[in-house]
Design a protein around this motif. Structure first.
Motif, mmCIF file in Angstrom:
data_model
loop_
_atom_site.group_PDB
_atom_site.id
_atom_site.type_symbol
_atom_site.label_atom_id
_atom_site.label_comp_id
_atom_site.label_asym_id
_atom_site.label_seq_id
_atom_site.Cartn_x
_atom_site.Cartn_y
_atom_site.Cartn_z
ATOM 1 N N GLY A 157 0.777 -1.229 0.000
ATOM 2 C CA GLY A 157 0.000 0.000 0.000
ATOM 3 C C GLY A 157 0.808 1.278 0.000
ATOM 4 N N ILE A 158 2.035 1.236 -0.515
ATOM 5 C CA ILE A 158 2.911 2.413 -0.516
ATOM 6 C C ILE A 158 3.221 2.815 -1.947
ATOM 7 N N ASP A 159 3.062 4.096 -2.248
ATOM 8 C CA ASP A 159 3.409 4.663 -3.550
ATOM 9 C C ASP A 159 4.337 5.851 -3.299
ATOM 10 N N LEU A 160 5.572 5.755 -3.764
ATOM 11 C CA LEU A 160 6.544 6.821 -3.538
ATOM 12 C C LEU A 160 6.352 7.992 -4.494
ATOM 13 N N GLY A 161 5.537 7.825 -5.530
ATOM 14 C CA GLY A 161 5.329 8.900 -6.492
ATOM 15 C C GLY A 161 6.601 9.314 -7.202
ATOM 16 N N GLY A 162 7.502 8.344 -7.407
ATOM 17 C CA GLY A 162 8.752 8.648 -8.095
ATOM 18 C C GLY A 162 9.822 9.252 -7.219
ATOM 19 N N GLY A 163 9.605 9.255 -5.909
ATOM 20 C CA GLY A 163 10.590 9.839 -4.993
ATOM 21 C C GLY A 163 11.913 9.098 -4.997
ATOM 22 N N ARG A 164 12.921 9.761 -4.483
ATOM 23 C CA ARG A 164 14.285 9.236 -4.498
ATOM 24 C C ARG A 164 14.423 7.973 -3.643
ATOM 25 N N VAL A 165 15.212 7.018 -4.127
ATOM 26 C CA VAL A 165 15.525 5.801 -3.382
ATOM 27 C C VAL A 165 17.035 5.608 -3.403
ATOM 28 N N VAL A 166 17.618 5.481 -2.236
ATOM 29 C CA VAL A 166 19.051 5.233 -2.093
ATOM 30 C C VAL A 166 19.239 3.787 -1.665
ATOM 31 N N MET A 167 20.122 3.069 -2.375
ATOM 32 C CA MET A 167 20.377 1.664 -2.077
ATOM 33 C C MET A 167 21.806 1.473 -1.606
ATOM 34 N N LEU A 168 21.977 0.658 -0.573
ATOM 35 C CA LEU A 168 23.291 0.214 -0.115
ATOM 36 C C LEU A 168 23.378 -1.283 -0.343
ATOM 37 N N ALA A 169 24.383 -1.731 -1.119
ATOM 38 C CA ALA A 169 24.467 -3.153 -1.456
ATOM 39 C C ALA A 169 25.812 -3.448 -2.096
ATOM 40 N N HIS A 170 26.115 -4.737 -2.183
ATOM 41 C CA HIS A 170 27.191 -5.193 -3.058
ATOM 42 C C HIS A 170 26.706 -5.163 -4.500
ATOM 43 N N ALA A 171 27.596 -4.869 -5.411
ATOM 44 C CA ALA A 171 27.338 -5.059 -6.837
ATOM 45 C C ALA A 171 27.873 -6.428 -7.245
ATOM 46 N N ARG A 172 27.445 -6.902 -8.405
ATOM 47 C CA ARG A 172 28.030 -8.128 -8.957
ATOM 48 C C ARG A 172 29.501 -7.885 -9.295
ATOM 49 N N VAL A 173 30.345 -8.829 -8.901
ATOM 50 C CA VAL A 173 31.771 -8.782 -9.222
ATOM 51 C C VAL A 173 32.129 -10.060 -9.954
ATOM 52 N N PHE A 174 32.586 -9.935 -11.194
ATOM 53 C CA PHE A 174 32.866 -11.089 -12.049
ATOM 54 C C PHE A 174 31.662 -12.023 -12.117
ATOM 55 N N GLY A 175 30.478 -11.425 -12.197
ATOM 56 C CA GLY A 175 29.254 -12.186 -12.391
ATOM 57 C C GLY A 175 28.649 -12.780 -11.145
ATOM 58 N N PHE A 176 29.255 -12.571 -9.969
ATOM 59 C CA PHE A 176 28.742 -13.170 -8.730
ATOM 60 C C PHE A 176 28.401 -12.078 -7.729
ATOM 61 N N VAL A 177 27.301 -12.262 -7.020
ATOM 62 C CA VAL A 177 26.950 -11.338 -5.955
ATOM 63 C C VAL A 177 26.310 -12.111 -4.807
ATOM 64 N N PHE A 178 26.596 -11.660 -3.598
ATOM 65 C CA PHE A 178 25.890 -12.159 -2.421
ATOM 66 C C PHE A 178 25.737 -10.990 -1.465
ATOM 67 N N ASN A 179 24.503 -10.677 -1.132
ATOM 68 C CA ASN A 179 24.182 -9.563 -0.249
ATOM 69 C C ASN A 179 23.502 -10.084 1.014
ATOM 70 N N PRO A 180 24.217 -10.296 2.102
ATOM 71 C CA PRO A 180 23.525 -10.666 3.339
ATOM 72 C C PRO A 180 22.438 -9.656 3.703
ATOM 73 N N LEU A 181 22.720 -8.373 3.440
ATOM 74 C CA LEU A 181 21.738 -7.320 3.721
ATOM 75 C C LEU A 181 21.873 -6.222 2.673
ATOM 76 N N SER A 182 20.771 -5.917 1.997
ATOM 77 C CA SER A 182 20.684 -4.739 1.131
ATOM 78 C C SER A 182 19.665 -3.799 1.763
ATOM 79 N N VAL A 183 19.944 -2.502 1.720
ATOM 80 C CA VAL A 183 19.056 -1.529 2.360
ATOM 81 C C VAL A 183 18.626 -0.483 1.335
ATOM 82 N N PHE A 184 17.319 -0.163 1.344
ATOM 83 C CA PHE A 184 16.744 0.834 0.448
ATOM 84 C C PHE A 184 16.077 1.915 1.297
ATOM 85 N N TRP A 185 16.577 3.148 1.194
ATOM 86 C CA TRP A 185 15.971 4.284 1.889
ATOM 87 C C TRP A 185 15.040 4.980 0.917
#
Length: 261
Positions: free
Chosen positions: A90-118
């Motif tokens: 039931g949440i609509d951000l209306g296109g508002g900004r989202v900041v993500m903290l995470a690992h990126a894929r490195v050599f095709g592999f990624v594992f994120n124990p925790l990703s955070v989206f503000w």
């Protein structure tokens, strides 16, 4: 992948045009039924999900952001996956900004124990924080932390509802403190269960500019960083098994709204 020119990213992870790297120290402290601690160094990306950094072609194996690594994994973009998850609640951000903290894929592999989206609304006001937890079995689950009346986000207590460590049952409550990072990054997650404060995870980091030089420096110090995180968790799991810590069987849970089973 869309975004600004990589060397032209402006400073400050909270601005719409910016991206940053955080050199991090992650600590885990397990207090019950036996005490065990681990400490791991890595680096994380802090990015605007609508303006992902674009790397020079030769460096793209060092960092790639894929929608398949988050939420249902089938959306056309990170933003679309997040919006679908929020819409299910039931949440609509209306296109508002989202900041993500995470690992990126490195050599095709990624594992994120925790990703955070503000998540913010179109006026820039904070709406919620999404804490996406991944386990080593290829599953993920999102915890939604809503803003309170004062407009604060990032601090909440939520029921544990996802199997992460095989040494903890799916019970208890998480106390999460996930403030939007600035020059410093400090995230804290406590697990409280019937035995008290059973486990604490802390991520601390310092912001570095997300430039070609900065990425090459981080990658040289922490080669194949995402695989190293995955391997480190496995290694400590084997250590705990050898110490006789009992395993809780993994039980298949019902799919979360807006998520894969």
């Amino acid at each position: 992948m869309t975004g600004t020119g990589y060397d032209d990213i402006s400073p400050g992870p909270t601005s719409r045009e910016s991206a940053a790297l955080y050199e991090c120290v992650i600590t885990h402290v397990r207090r019950t039924p036996l005490r065990h601690a681990l400490r791991h160094r890595t680096y994380l990306w802090c990015v605007d999900v609508d303006r992902l950094p674009v790397l020079p072609r030769l460096l793209r194996p060092l960092a790639r952001f894929d929608a398949r690594d988050h939420f249902v994994g089938t959306a056309g973009s990170l933003r679309a996956g997040l919006d679908a998850f929020l819409a299910a609640h039931g949440i609509d951000l209306g296109g508002g900004r989202v900041v993500m903290l995470a690992h990126a894929r490195v050599f095709g592999f990624v594992f994120n124990p925790l990703s955070v989206f503000w998540c913010h609304d179109s006026s820039g006001a904070p709406v919620c924080v999404v804490a996406e937890v991944h386990n080593t079995y290829g599953q993920r689950h999102c915890y939604l932390l809503r803003a309170d009346e004062a407009g604060r986000t990032g601090e909440a207590v939520v029921d544990k509802s996802f199997y992460v460590s095989p040494f903890f049952a799916v019970e208890g409550r998480y106390r999460m403190r996930l403030p939007l990072p600035g020059e410093r990054l400090t995230l804290t997650v406590h697990l409280d269960n019937a035995d008290g404060q059973a486990f604490t995870a802390v991520v601390r980091g310092r912001r570095r500019p997300a430039t070609v030089r900065g990425l090459l420096s981080a990658a040289a110090r922490r080669p194949w960083s995402t695989a190293a995180v995955w391997a480190g968790i496995r290694r400590h799991g084997i250590h705990l098994l050898l110490r006789g810590l009992p395993v809780h069987p993994r039980v298949r849970s019902a799919p979360q709204k807006g998520m894969l089973p």
